[in-house]
Every structure is written in structure tokens, then in C-alpha cells.
Design an enzyme around this catalytic site. Structure first.
Site, PDB file in Angstrom:
ATOM      1  N   ASP A 151       0.797  -1.420  -0.064  1.00  0.00           N
ATOM      2  CA  ASP A 151      -0.317   0.075  -0.255  1.00  0.00           C
ATOM      3  C   ASP A 151       1.079   1.363   0.035  1.00  0.00           C
ATOM      4  O   ASP A 151       1.583   1.225   0.593  1.00  0.00           O
ATOM      5  CB  ASP A 151      -1.150   0.261   0.752  1.00  0.00           C
ATOM      6  CG  ASP A 151      -2.209   0.606   1.186  1.00  0.00           C
ATOM      7  OD1 ASP A 151      -3.426   1.073   0.665  1.00  0.00           O
ATOM      8  OD2 ASP A 151      -1.546   2.263   1.878  1.00  0.00           O
ATOM      9  N   TYR A 208       3.338   9.649  -0.379  1.00  0.00           N
ATOM     10  CA  TYR A 208       4.847   8.751   0.694  1.00  0.00           C
ATOM     11  C   TYR A 208       5.625   9.704  -0.229  1.00  0.00           C
ATOM     12  O   TYR A 208       7.078   9.321   0.337  1.00  0.00           O
ATOM     13  CB  TYR A 208       4.385   7.248   0.734  1.00  0.00           C
ATOM     14  CG  TYR A 208       3.094   7.120   1.278  1.00  0.00           C
ATOM     15  CD1 TYR A 208       2.242   8.310   1.555  1.00  0.00           C
ATOM     16  CD2 TYR A 208       2.218   6.062   1.235  1.00  0.00           C
ATOM     17  CE1 TYR A 208       1.074   7.938   2.252  1.00  0.00           C
ATOM     18  CE2 TYR A 208       1.473   5.716   1.976  1.00  0.00           C
ATOM     19  CZ  TYR A 208       0.323   6.805   2.807  1.00  0.00           C
ATOM     20  OH  TYR A 208      -0.425   6.232   2.798  1.00  0.00           O
ATOM     21  N   LYS A 252      -2.289   5.756  -4.360  1.00  0.00           N
ATOM     22  CA  LYS A 252      -3.470   6.645  -4.528  1.00  0.00           C
ATOM     23  C   LYS A 252      -3.289   8.382  -4.946  1.00  0.00           C
ATOM     24  O   LYS A 252      -1.986   8.572  -5.013  1.00  0.00           O
ATOM     25  CB  LYS A 252      -4.122   7.339  -2.611  1.00  0.00           C
ATOM     26  CG  LYS A 252      -3.596   5.926  -1.914  1.00  0.00           C
ATOM     27  CD  LYS A 252      -3.621   6.154  -0.143  1.00  0.00           C
ATOM     28  CE  LYS A 252      -3.576   4.422   0.251  1.00  0.00           C
ATOM     29  NZ  LYS A 252      -2.328   4.337   1.131  1.00  0.00           N
ATOM     30  N   HIS A 289      -6.965   9.917  -2.118  1.00  0.00           N
ATOM     31  CA  HIS A 289      -6.818   9.615  -0.200  1.00  0.00           C
ATOM     32  C   HIS A 289      -7.860  10.745   0.690  1.00  0.00           C
ATOM     33  O   HIS A 289      -7.602   9.576   1.279  1.00  0.00           O
ATOM     34  CB  HIS A 289      -5.726  10.165  -0.702  1.00  0.00           C
ATOM     35  CG  HIS A 289      -4.412   9.672   0.452  1.00  0.00           C
ATOM     36  ND1 HIS A 289      -2.959   9.636  -0.768  1.00  0.00           N
ATOM     37  CD2 HIS A 289      -4.467   9.256   1.263  1.00  0.00           C
ATOM     38  CE1 HIS A 289      -2.735   9.166   1.086  1.00  0.00           C
ATOM     39  NE2 HIS A 289      -3.927   9.016   1.985  1.00  0.00           N
TER      40      HIS A 289
HETATM   41  P1  NDP Z   1       0.894   1.409  11.539  1.00  0.00           P
HETATM   42  O1  NDP Z   1      -0.949   1.953  12.877  1.00  0.00           O
HETATM   43  O2  NDP Z   1       0.596   0.471  11.090  1.00  0.00           O
HETATM   44  O3  NDP Z   1       2.072   1.639  12.585  1.00  0.00           O
HETATM   45  C1  NDP Z   1       3.139   1.325  12.257  1.00  0.00           C
HETATM   46  C2  NDP Z   1       4.317   1.676  13.432  1.00  0.00           C
HETATM   47  O4  NDP Z   1       4.401   0.703  14.469  1.00  0.00           O
HETATM   48  C3  NDP Z   1       5.359   1.762  13.107  1.00  0.00           C
HETATM   49  O5  NDP Z   1       6.032   2.943  13.981  1.00  0.00           O
HETATM   50  C4  NDP Z   1       6.240   0.495  13.162  1.00  0.00           C
HETATM   51  O6  NDP Z   1       7.633   0.703  13.301  1.00  0.00           O
HETATM   52  C5  NDP Z   1       5.738  -0.207  14.362  1.00  0.00           C
HETATM   53  N1  NDP Z   1       5.244  -1.208  14.259  1.00  0.00           N
HETATM   54  C6  NDP Z   1       4.719  -2.100  13.473  1.00  0.00           C
HETATM   55  N2  NDP Z   1       4.764  -3.019  14.255  1.00  0.00           N
HETATM   56  C7  NDP Z   1       5.386  -3.746  14.982  1.00  0.00           C
HETATM   57  C8  NDP Z   1       5.580  -4.707  15.777  1.00  0.00           C
HETATM   58  N3  NDP Z   1       4.960  -5.534  15.116  1.00  0.00           N
HETATM   59  N4  NDP Z   1       6.174  -4.045  17.282  1.00  0.00           N
HETATM   60  C9  NDP Z   1       6.174  -3.084  17.166  1.00  0.00           C
HETATM   61  N5  NDP Z   1       6.013  -1.683  16.559  1.00  0.00           N
HETATM   62  C10 NDP Z   1       5.494  -1.849  14.880  1.00  0.00           C
HETATM   63  O7  NDP Z   1       0.391   3.024  10.692  1.00  0.00           O
HETATM   64  P2  NDP Z   1       0.789   3.900  10.013  1.00  0.00           P
HETATM   65  O8  NDP Z   1       0.521   5.447   9.660  1.00  0.00           O
HETATM   66  O9  NDP Z   1       2.209   3.365   9.193  1.00  0.00           O
HETATM   67  O10 NDP Z   1      -0.501   2.620   9.115  1.00  0.00           O
HETATM   68  C11 NDP Z   1      -0.509   1.668   8.335  1.00  0.00           C
HETATM   69  C12 NDP Z   1      -0.791   1.960   6.551  1.00  0.00           C
HETATM   70  O11 NDP Z   1      -1.553   2.584   6.802  1.00  0.00           O
HETATM   71  C13 NDP Z   1       0.575   3.451   6.079  1.00  0.00           C
HETATM   72  O12 NDP Z   1       2.110   2.736   5.642  1.00  0.00           O
HETATM   73  C14 NDP Z   1       0.037   3.168   5.263  1.00  0.00           C
HETATM   74  O13 NDP Z   1       0.237   2.480   3.807  1.00  0.00           O
HETATM   75  C15 NDP Z   1      -1.856   3.557   5.111  1.00  0.00           C
HETATM   76  N6  NDP Z   1      -2.452   5.092   5.535  1.00  0.00           N
HETATM   77  C16 NDP Z   1      -3.228   5.859   5.228  1.00  0.00           C
HETATM   78  C17 NDP Z   1      -3.435   6.296   5.242  1.00  0.00           C
HETATM   79  C18 NDP Z   1      -4.979   6.934   4.723  1.00  0.00           C
HETATM   80  O14 NDP Z   1      -5.246   8.008   4.213  1.00  0.00           O
HETATM   81  N7  NDP Z   1      -5.084   6.682   3.356  1.00  0.00           N
HETATM   82  C19 NDP Z   1      -3.566   7.497   6.444  1.00  0.00           C
HETATM   83  C20 NDP Z   1      -2.170   6.431   6.657  1.00  0.00           C
HETATM   84  C21 NDP Z   1      -2.436   5.890   6.522  1.00  0.00           C
HETATM   85  P3  NDP Z   1       8.784  -0.012  12.735  1.00  0.00           P
HETATM   86  O15 NDP Z   1       8.703   0.655  11.101  1.00  0.00           O
HETATM   87  O16 NDP Z   1       9.712   0.596  13.601  1.00  0.00           O
HETATM   88  O17 NDP Z   1       8.745  -1.328  12.598  1.00  0.00           O
END
Ligand code: NDP
Length: 277
Positions: free
Chosen positions: A50, A55, A80, A113
């Protein structure tokens, strides 16, 4: 809905199959960071990435997929259209730019988006055109609340197949979920881990411990058992692997309800009714 393994897919209203677990790449840097994340994910069995124009990592996502050795046709790519590109002609241009950056000639899913007032209806017409021209396999929206959907649905040829929304135990938006379901719009979760904030919630820690799983794994599994497609983000190989290791346990109905009961209508991201970007 059947939950089998990391490669499992659910059917959208039109019959297109979408993998229910994907890798999110918001805030994963273009270049080596995102190339590695995508390659690791694919190596671990993920088949869904995604991304979004905003991004600024579509080039790296495309490289990662290309270098993975797995056929493009086996990977489900979502991108998006960004807010400043909304409108009919500018959306068509933005789509071409995303394809070029990703190094592909079609997308699996293209989303609006955010529901930019006064623009999203024309943007949707452009998505319908791209779909009819078979340049994208599925089209949908993101951050559309019930009233945005009602407004859009009053003037569409094609009903959005997906709505991607903030979704986690503090933000269930049950009525919106029900509305989407009644129109066969697949619900997809962004920030399923609350951008890390979920890990501090004691009730989730307690429940996760009982299954010998992490809070991240518990929440990803909770999404799937609720029929919600989910795209947790990580750029760390071990955590990308951990987030896919959710197919050897099942959350009981009682614990599903305990997690649901944490709902507070509280967001970690912007409010679709009140954003200024
Ligand atoms: P998430 O809720 O997926 O959380 C991501 C965070 O959690 C990062 O800091 C990551 O750090 C950490 N993390 C991931 N897995 C673990 C684990 N197993 N243990 C501990 N820490 C963990 O947040 P996002 O906001 O990134 O949402 C996910 C995706 O949704 C986005 O990447 C994007 O693709 C999409 N999105 C879409 C939006 C929209 O408006 N349509 C808005 C926001 C997001 P690390 O990388 O260091 O592991």
C-alpha cells in the site's frame, strides 16, 4: 470470510481478489529503506503493498517489487491520488505519474486519498474512466465518512469497491462499517497499530499475552476476524515477519468483544470532516 495464510485473498464486489494483509509504506523512505522493506515482505509471503503519491516512495516500491523476483501479476499494488491533484484531468495525469514511478502499466487498486470538497466527484469520474479502460483492476476511496459516500453514490456509474479508513480498537465507527458492508464496499484499515500507541494499552497487553502473541499480532488478527483488510507498516525485517505470523491462532468471541469494547471514537490521525491539506 476465510482466513488462511499470508497469501490469502478476499473477493471485492466485482470479483477481483485482494490480499487481506498487506505492507503499508507511509513514512518508509524512498531508496534503500523502502526497497528493502518491500523485498523482505515479498520474500516473507506478502503479496500486497500500500503506497500513495504523497508518500514519495513509489519509485522505491516499484524497484523492490521488480527486484523481488516475484511476478508483477502476483503482487497487489495500491496507490492513491493526492489532494492537490484532484479533479478530472489532473487525476488522469497523477495516475500516469504513479504508474511511471512504480514501473508498471496498471494498478490493482487506485484510491481517492481524502474527500476534498468540491473535487472528489470529478476525481471519481476519472477513476471510473481508468477502470473502464482497464488500466486499474479496482477503484475506491479513502477517508470517506458516511455522508461523503452518500453524496458520491448519488452520482456514480461504479460503486467504490474499497474504503480505506483509520481503524483500530479506539476507532470502530461501527455505523460506517455497516454502511460500507450494505453497499459491498470493502473496509480497509489504516494505522491498525495506532502508529504504535496501541502497544501501551494494558487490556490489549493482557489479551495478547494469553495467546502468547504480541499486541501487533493480536490487532492484525482482530482486523482479519472482523473482515477488515489491513496494512500494518514496518520497515524492520523482524517486525514485518512478526506481523505476518498471525495464522496459527484464533481470537475467541469473548476476546473479540473485549477489544471492541475499547472503542472511544478517538483518532490518531486527521479527521476526514476537518482536514486542511
Ligand atoms: P501503523 O498503525 O501500521 O503503525 C506503524 C508503526 O508501528 C511504525 O512506527 C512501526 O515501526 C511500528 N510497528 C509495526 N509493526 C510493529 C511490531 N510488530 N512491533 C512493534 N512496532 C511495530 O501505522 P501507519 O500509520 O503507518 O498505517 C499503516 C499504513 O496505512 C501506512 O503505512 C499507509 O500505507 C496506510 N495509511 C493510509 C492513510 C490514508 O489516509 N489512507 C493514512 C495513514 C496510513 P517500524 O517501522 O520501526 O517497525
Amino acid at each position: 470470510m476465510r482466513i488462511t495464510d499470508i497469501k490469502g485473498r478476499w473477493q471485492l464486489a466485482t470479483g477481483v481478489e485482494m490480499p487481506y494483509l498487506g505492507l503499508g509504506v507511509w513514512q518508509t523512505k524512498n531508496g534503500e529503506e523502502v526497497v528493502h522493506a518491500v523485498k523482505w515482505a515479498i520474500e516473507l509471503g506478502y503479496r500486497h503493498i500500500d503506497t500513495a503519491a504523497i508518500y514519495q516512495n513509489e519509485i522505491g516500491v516499484g524497484r523492490g517489487i521488480n527486484e523481488s523476483g516475484v511476478d508483477r501479476s502476483d503482487i497487489f499494488i495500491t496507490s492513491k491520488v493526492w489532494n492537490s491533484d484532484q479533479g478530472y484531468d489532473s487525476t488522469l495525469k497523477a495516475f500516469d505519474s504513479s504508474l511511471k514511478k512504480l514501473g508498471t502499466d496498471y494498478l490493482d487498486l487506485y484510491l481517492i486519498h481524502w474527500p476534498v470538497a468540491g473535487k472528489y466527484r470529478d476525481t471519481w469520474k476519472a477513476l471510473e474512466y481508468l477502470y473502464k479502460e482497464k488500466r486499474v483492476k479496482a477503484i475506491g476511496v479513502s477517508n470517506f465518512l458516511k455522508h461523503h459516500l452518500e453524496d458520491l453514490l448519488s452520482d456514480v456509474d461504479i460503486v467504490p469497491m474499497v474504503n480505506q479508513l483509520e481503524f483500530h480498537p479506539y476507532l470502530l465507527q461501527q455505523q460506517l462499517q455497516d454502511f460500507c458492508k450494505s453497499h459491498q464496499i470493502q473496509y480497509e484499515a489504516w494505522s491498525p497499530l495506532m502508529q504504535g500507541k496501541a502497544f501501551d494499552i494494558e487490556e490489549l497487553q493482557r489479551i495478547a499475552q494469553a495467546y502468547d502473541k504480541s499486541v501487533a499480532q493480536l490487532l492484525i488478527r482482530w482486523n482479519l476476524q472482523k473482515g477488515v483488510i489491513t496494512i500494518p507498516k514496518s520497515s524492520n525485517r523482524d517486525r514485518i515477519a512478526q506481523n505476518a505470523d498471525v495464522f496459527d491462532f484464533m481470537i475467541s468471541d469473548e476476546d473479540m468483544k473485549r477489544i471492541d469494547a475499547l472503542d472511544r471514537n478517538e483518532r490518531v490521525g486527521p479527521d476526514p470532516d476537518n482536514f486542511d491539506f
